[in-house]
Enzyme design. Structure first.
Site, PDB file in Angstrom:
ATOM      1  N   TRP A 104     -20.211 -66.533  -6.578  1.00 50.52           N
ATOM      2  CA  TRP A 104     -20.533 -67.613  -7.526  1.00 50.52           C
ATOM      3  C   TRP A 104     -21.825 -67.362  -8.279  1.00 50.52           C
ATOM      4  O   TRP A 104     -21.936 -67.699  -9.462  1.00 50.52           O
ATOM      5  CB  TRP A 104     -20.522 -68.975  -6.823  1.00 50.52           C
ATOM      6  CG  TRP A 104     -19.130 -69.330  -6.413  1.00 50.52           C
ATOM      7  CD1 TRP A 104     -18.656 -69.412  -5.142  1.00 50.52           C
ATOM      8  CD2 TRP A 104     -18.007 -69.599  -7.279  1.00 50.52           C
ATOM      9  NE1 TRP A 104     -17.309 -69.714  -5.159  1.00 50.52           N
ATOM     10  CE2 TRP A 104     -16.892 -69.836  -6.444  1.00 50.52           C
ATOM     11  CE3 TRP A 104     -17.836 -69.658  -8.655  1.00 50.52           C
ATOM     12  CZ2 TRP A 104     -15.622 -70.122  -6.959  1.00 50.52           C
ATOM     13  CZ3 TRP A 104     -16.582 -69.954  -9.176  1.00 50.52           C
ATOM     14  CH2 TRP A 104     -15.490 -70.186  -8.331  1.00 50.52           C
ATOM     15  N   ASP A 174     -27.298 -73.950  -7.524  1.00 52.50           N
ATOM     16  CA  ASP A 174     -25.907 -74.375  -7.378  1.00 52.50           C
ATOM     17  C   ASP A 174     -25.689 -74.684  -5.890  1.00 52.50           C
ATOM     18  O   ASP A 174     -25.591 -73.780  -5.069  1.00 52.50           O
ATOM     19  CB  ASP A 174     -24.987 -73.238  -7.833  1.00 52.50           C
ATOM     20  CG  ASP A 174     -23.515 -73.518  -7.548  1.00 52.50           C
ATOM     21  OD1 ASP A 174     -23.194 -74.631  -7.099  1.00 52.50           O
ATOM     22  OD2 ASP A 174     -22.687 -72.610  -7.782  1.00 52.50           O
ATOM     23  N   LYS A 198     -16.263 -80.617  -2.558  1.00 45.69           N
ATOM     24  CA  LYS A 198     -16.440 -80.057  -1.208  1.00 45.69           C
ATOM     25  C   LYS A 198     -17.104 -81.104  -0.313  1.00 45.69           C
ATOM     26  O   LYS A 198     -16.487 -81.589   0.629  1.00 45.69           O
ATOM     27  CB  LYS A 198     -17.248 -78.768  -1.255  1.00 45.69           C
ATOM     28  CG  LYS A 198     -16.503 -77.671  -2.023  1.00 45.69           C
ATOM     29  CD  LYS A 198     -17.431 -76.768  -2.755  1.00 45.69           C
ATOM     30  CE  LYS A 198     -16.743 -75.985  -3.861  1.00 45.69           C
ATOM     31  NZ  LYS A 198     -15.597 -75.196  -3.441  1.00 45.69           N
TER      32      LYS A 198
HETATM   33  N1  PMP Z   1     -20.115 -72.713  -7.254  1.00 45.76           N
HETATM   34  C1  PMP Z   1     -19.731 -72.701  -5.972  1.00 45.76           C
HETATM   35  C2  PMP Z   1     -20.743 -72.393  -4.916  1.00 45.76           C
HETATM   36  C3  PMP Z   1     -18.395 -72.969  -5.654  1.00 45.76           C
HETATM   37  O1  PMP Z   1     -17.989 -72.935  -4.391  1.00 45.76           O
HETATM   38  C4  PMP Z   1     -17.475 -73.273  -6.689  1.00 45.76           C
HETATM   39  C5  PMP Z   1     -16.022 -73.610  -6.438  1.00 45.76           C
HETATM   40  N2  PMP Z   1     -15.421 -73.131  -5.375  1.00 45.76           N
HETATM   41  C6  PMP Z   1     -17.933 -73.253  -8.000  1.00 45.76           C
HETATM   42  C7  PMP Z   1     -19.254 -72.986  -8.239  1.00 45.76           C
HETATM   43  C8  PMP Z   1     -16.994 -73.546  -9.150  1.00 45.76           C
HETATM   44  O2  PMP Z   1     -16.758 -74.912  -9.179  1.00 45.76           O
HETATM   45  P1  PMP Z   1     -15.878 -75.602 -10.313  1.00 45.76           P
HETATM   46  O3  PMP Z   1     -14.471 -75.242 -10.023  1.00 45.76           O
HETATM   47  O4  PMP Z   1     -16.165 -77.065 -10.131  1.00 45.76           O
HETATM   48  O5  PMP Z   1     -16.356 -75.096 -11.627  1.00 45.76           O
END
Ligand code: PMP
Length: 365
Positions: A104, A174, A198
């Site tokens: 991520w 994040d 989550k």
């Molecule tokens: N950052 C992290 C740490 C994640 O776990 C996720 C989704 N699994 C995201 C970003 C992306 O999230 P979204 O689908 O809401 O854009």
């Protein structure tokens, strides 16, 4: 009621049962409102109370200082991957420092590069993204536009044990997969954000906690929906917000406050759950193996492998048959992963450990 399994999904993930039950009880009519939360105006008194209560709960749980605002965005965590550099990198004349610890943060770097210069202040790739950096390993630029981290890499199961020290440069984080898993010193961050699906609620809303001076510093030439300044001025209600998702964030944070008793307690429970699982794996003599190195192991996502990869398929199938669902690792890395967010009860992890021990015993010669 239909049977509910122990759901180890990385997200959208299991929600606390009391929150789901309250949502169901009130689905046709909110007490005193005469209609569903799905049917009321986002500018009604009833919804105003809901969004204010969601914010108040978050402020209480995280002890958010008064000089921070709490905003409710749409667009998921990935829109924040773009908004952070759009607001603070583009046109700044500076580069931004990104700490690369997994999938991520890598994706966030790609997005940031569309807006300006990115420096990678730590790159975990050579160790297959299995740990967070130590303090001395960071190559930080004191004149960076900001420093960026993903506090918990959901796919690799790698979590920062504590915040990195970044001096006066704003730290952007994040926290999508570990917000509210433990007490967090919000004052160490410029921006702390998390998509909800989550630990906070259903998909559709992203909570952004942002320091006042950053709001003021956002440029004036951005579209209003993409500017932290105009969005904050509009109190998250520039347009129709995801009202139901915000309502469930209120219910989940009510549960954390009233039934769990706050984040110290939640952390204690989370530590117990993660230790139970990691201890079993560490004692398996190499039958199972945790991806993350000790010291960086996540309280929320335990990514692991079976030494004999041919056993992974029967492992997942037999787990499923025991009502232990969604244990497959992310498609990009394979293996297995147990996501054990706040809402996963201790009993769920106990059931998983029991199954894993039995599976190991039955496949050892
Ligand atoms: N950052 C992290 C740490 C994640 O776990 C996720 C989704 N699994 C995201 C970003 C992306 O999230 P979204 O689908 O809401 O854009």
């Amino acid at each position: 009621m239909e049977k509910r399994v122990y759901n180890f999904s990385p997200g959208p993930a299991m929600l606390p049962l009391p929150a789901l039950e309250e949502a169901r009880r009130n689905l046709l009519a909110l007490p005193g409102a005469g209609c569903s939360v799905l049917e009321i105006s986002h500018r009604s008194k009833t919804f105003t109370e809901i969004i204010e209560q969601a914010e108040a709960n978050l402020r209480k749980l995280l002890a958010i200082p008064d000089h921070y605002r709490v905003l409710f965005f749409q667009g998921g965590a990935q829109m924040q991957f773009a908004m952070v550099p759009l607001n603070y990198l583009r046109g700044s004349g500076k580069a931004a420092d990104y700490i690369l610890t997994g999938t991520w943060s890598k994706k966030a770097i790609q997005e940031a590069k569309t807006q300006g210069e990115v420096r990678v202040a730590f790159d975990g790739q050579s160790e297959n993204y299995s740990r967070a950096p130590e303090a001395g390993e960071l190559d930080l630029n004191p004149d960076a536009a900001y420093v960026y981290i993903a506090s918990n890499e959901t796919i690799q199961g790698v979590q920062f044990p504590v915040e990195p020290e970044v001096g006066d440069v704003p730290l952007m984080c994040d926290a999508s997969s570990d917000i509210l898993c433990r007490p967090t010193p919000v004052e160490k961050y410029g921006i702390l954000y998390a998509c909800a699906q989550k630990n906070l609620g259903p998909a559709g809303v992203t909570v952004v906690i942002i320091r006042d001076d950053l709001i003021e510093r956002a440029p004036d030439d951005l579209p209003s929906m993409l500017s932290y300044k105009t969005f904050a001025e509009g109190k998250s209600l520039l347009n129709t917000p995801p009202t139901f998702a915000i309502y469930v964030v209120k219910l989940v944070t009510d549960w954390l406050l009233d039934e769990i008793g706050g984040l110290e307690k939640m952390q204690e429970i989370n530590r117990r759950k993660a230790a139970m699982l990691c201890d079993l794996i560490d004692a398996s003599g190499g039958f199972y193996e945790v991806h993350a190195q000790p010291g960086s192991r996540s309280l929320m996502n335990v990514a692991f492998r079976l030494a004999d990869a041919t056993l992974e398929d029967p492992f997942l199938k037999q787990a499923e048959a025991r009502d232990l669902a969604a244990l497959q690792g992310h498609r990009s890395v394979g293996g297995c992963r147990a996501s054990i967010y706040n809402a996963m009860p201790v009993e769920g992890v106990e059931a998983l450990c029991e199954f894993m021990q039995e599976f190991q015993d039955s496949h050892r010669g």
